[in-house]
Every structure is written in structure tokens, then in C-alpha cells.
Design an enzyme around this catalytic site. Structure first.
Site, PDB file in Angstrom:
ATOM      1  N   ASP A  25       0.870  -1.163   0.000  1.00 20.62           N
ATOM      2  CA  ASP A  25       0.000   0.000   0.000  1.00 20.62           C
ATOM      3  C   ASP A  25       0.920   1.230   0.000  1.00 20.62           C
ATOM      4  OD1 ASP A  25      -2.300   1.647   0.404  1.00 20.62           O
ATOM      5  OD2 ASP A  25      -1.818   1.721   2.531  1.00 20.62           O
ATOM      6  N   ASP A  27      -0.233   5.004   0.892  1.00 21.78           N
ATOM      7  CA  ASP A  27      -0.527   5.975   1.951  1.00 21.78           C
ATOM      8  C   ASP A  27      -0.398   5.353   3.340  1.00 21.78           C
ATOM      9  OD1 ASP A  27      -1.225   8.169   0.214  1.00 21.78           O
ATOM     10  OD2 ASP A  27      -3.049   7.069  -0.261  1.00 21.78           O
TER      11      ASP A  27
END
Length: 231
Positions: A25, A27
């Protein structure tokens, strides 16, 4: 520090050692910010958008609904995104560049799989030497004058269940035996299965559901680096 029940942790460590591919991922995992919140603050819609981000990450609102609602609040033009990135370069999380470089050096494919925006992830991708084709993220569409129009709803990461769909596609396309997903949020945890292990990352934000549900939960990247070094 890491935590989690013994068998799951050992299996996740073994999966990381053996991984053909690792999906990160972006963020609050690869970078220390939620990109959409940084953009919202830049465009003057910080509080309303942060509340929607929390709902999406906590799993209380469908991701595609939260995404559409946030973009309607921000209405980011191409130039406002460029200005935002120039004034607020997205900071890498300590250790992530070293971890990704080590994975790449041993021949493990590294992917960025994000509900964030391709246009904002591009500088991060470049710094980490990740091929453009290895980024799965949301594509914003702009008018000829650069005004925001909408986002591409065909991108798997624009909707709930998008991250498992990406992992499934990668396994299908490349025949990977072992894929590990690394991330901080509910949408990352959804990727296992088909991911063989989910490593929850709490170095930027600790989310209770992720801490409790991850195969292995880490608060920094050092333990993962040590695991890769031991392979």
C-alpha cells in the site's frame, strides 16, 4: 516491534522470505501521509475529507463511495495537484526504500497497490525505481483546461475489493507462487486471500482491526528488512 499469534507470524515471515512478489500500500505505509488528505488540505477541504478517509480506512464506508465523495469535495485540478506536490513532497517512511531495494535485488517483484492517485504516486514510484507497470492506483481524469472531471471506475483499486482483485490478476498473469501484501488499512487486509500473507504496518497509523487481523503486525520496517536479509 511485531506482534500476532505464533503460527500466523511464522507463516508470514516465511512468506516474506520466499515471496515472488510483494505488494505495498502507499498511503501511511510507503509514505508517512494519506496523500488524499494532503491534497485536501492544499485545496481547503481538509476536515471533511479526513473524516471520509477515516471511514474508508476503518471499513465503515464502501471505498468507492468514500473516494467519489472526497473527490467531489476536493475537485483537484491538474495544476493544484502539481502545486501540492511541489509544496508538500510526500515523505517516504523510514526503512521502506532499503526494504524495497533489497527485495528487488534478490529478484522479488515489487508493486504499489493503492486507493490513492497515480498522478501523486508517480514521484514516489520514481524514487523507489519501481516500474510504471507495477503501479495499480486510481487514474484521475481532467478536462482540456486541467479541471477535474472524474476518476476511472475501471481501475480495480477504485472500489471495495480492488486489492484482492489486483493480487489475483498478478498471480494469474505471472504465475507467482507466493505474494505478500503489506499495508495499514482494512482494504489491504482484504487482499489475503488471494495474497498468501498480510503484514500489517502500524508505523504511521495503528488501526485496531488491522493490528488484530494481520498475520504479522509490525511498527517499523526493520524487522522485515532483517527477515529478507536472513532468507
Amino acid at each position: 516491534a511485531g506482534s500476532g499469534g505464533g503460527i500466523a507470524v511464522e507463516a508470514a515471515r516465511a512468506a516474506l522470505r520466499a515471496a515472488d512478489a510483494v505488494c505495498f500500500d502507499v498511503d501511511s505505509t510507503v509514505i508517512q501521509e494519506e496523500g488524499i488528505d494532503v491534497l485536501a488540505a492544499h485545496c481547503g477541504a481538509a476536515e471533511e475529507v479526513a473524516a471520509l478517509t477515516a471511514s474508508a480506512m476503518g471499513g465503515t464506508m464502501l471505498f468507492q463511495d468514500a473516494l467519489a465523495a472526497r473527490l467531489e469535495l476536493i475537485k483537484p485540478s491538474r495544476s493544484s495537484i502539481d502545486d501540492c506536490l511541489e509544496q508538500n513532497p510526500l515523505p517516504l517512511t523510514p526503512g521502506v526504500a532499503e526494504l524495497i531495494a533489497k527485495l528487488q535485488a534478490r529478484g522479488t517483484a515489487v508493486y504499489l497497490v493503492s486507493g490513492g492517485f497515480r498522478i501523486m504516486i508517480e514521484p514516489v514510484r520514481e524514487v523507489l525505481s519501481i516500474p510504471e507497470a507495477n503501479v495499480y492506483a486510481n487514474t484521475l481524469r481532467f478536462a482540456a483546461d486541467g479541471a477535474y472531471v472524474d476518476f476511472d471506475a475501471e481501475e480495480p483499486t477504485s472500489r471495495d475489493g480492488g486489492k484482492p482483485e489486483v493480487v489475483r490478476l498478478l498471480k494469474e498473469q505471472f504465475g507467482y507462487d507466493t505474494v505478500v501484501m503489506v499495508g495499514d488499512g482494512a482494504t489491504d487486509m482484504q487482499a489475503r486471500p488471494p495474497a498468501d500473507a498480510f503484514i500489517g504496518f502500524g508505523g504511521v497509523a495503528v488501526r485496531d482491526a488491522v493490528r488484530d487481523g494481520a498475520d504479522w503486525f509490525v511498527l517499523d520496517f526493520d524487522e522485515m528488512i532483517a527477515e529478507v536479509d536472513s532468507a
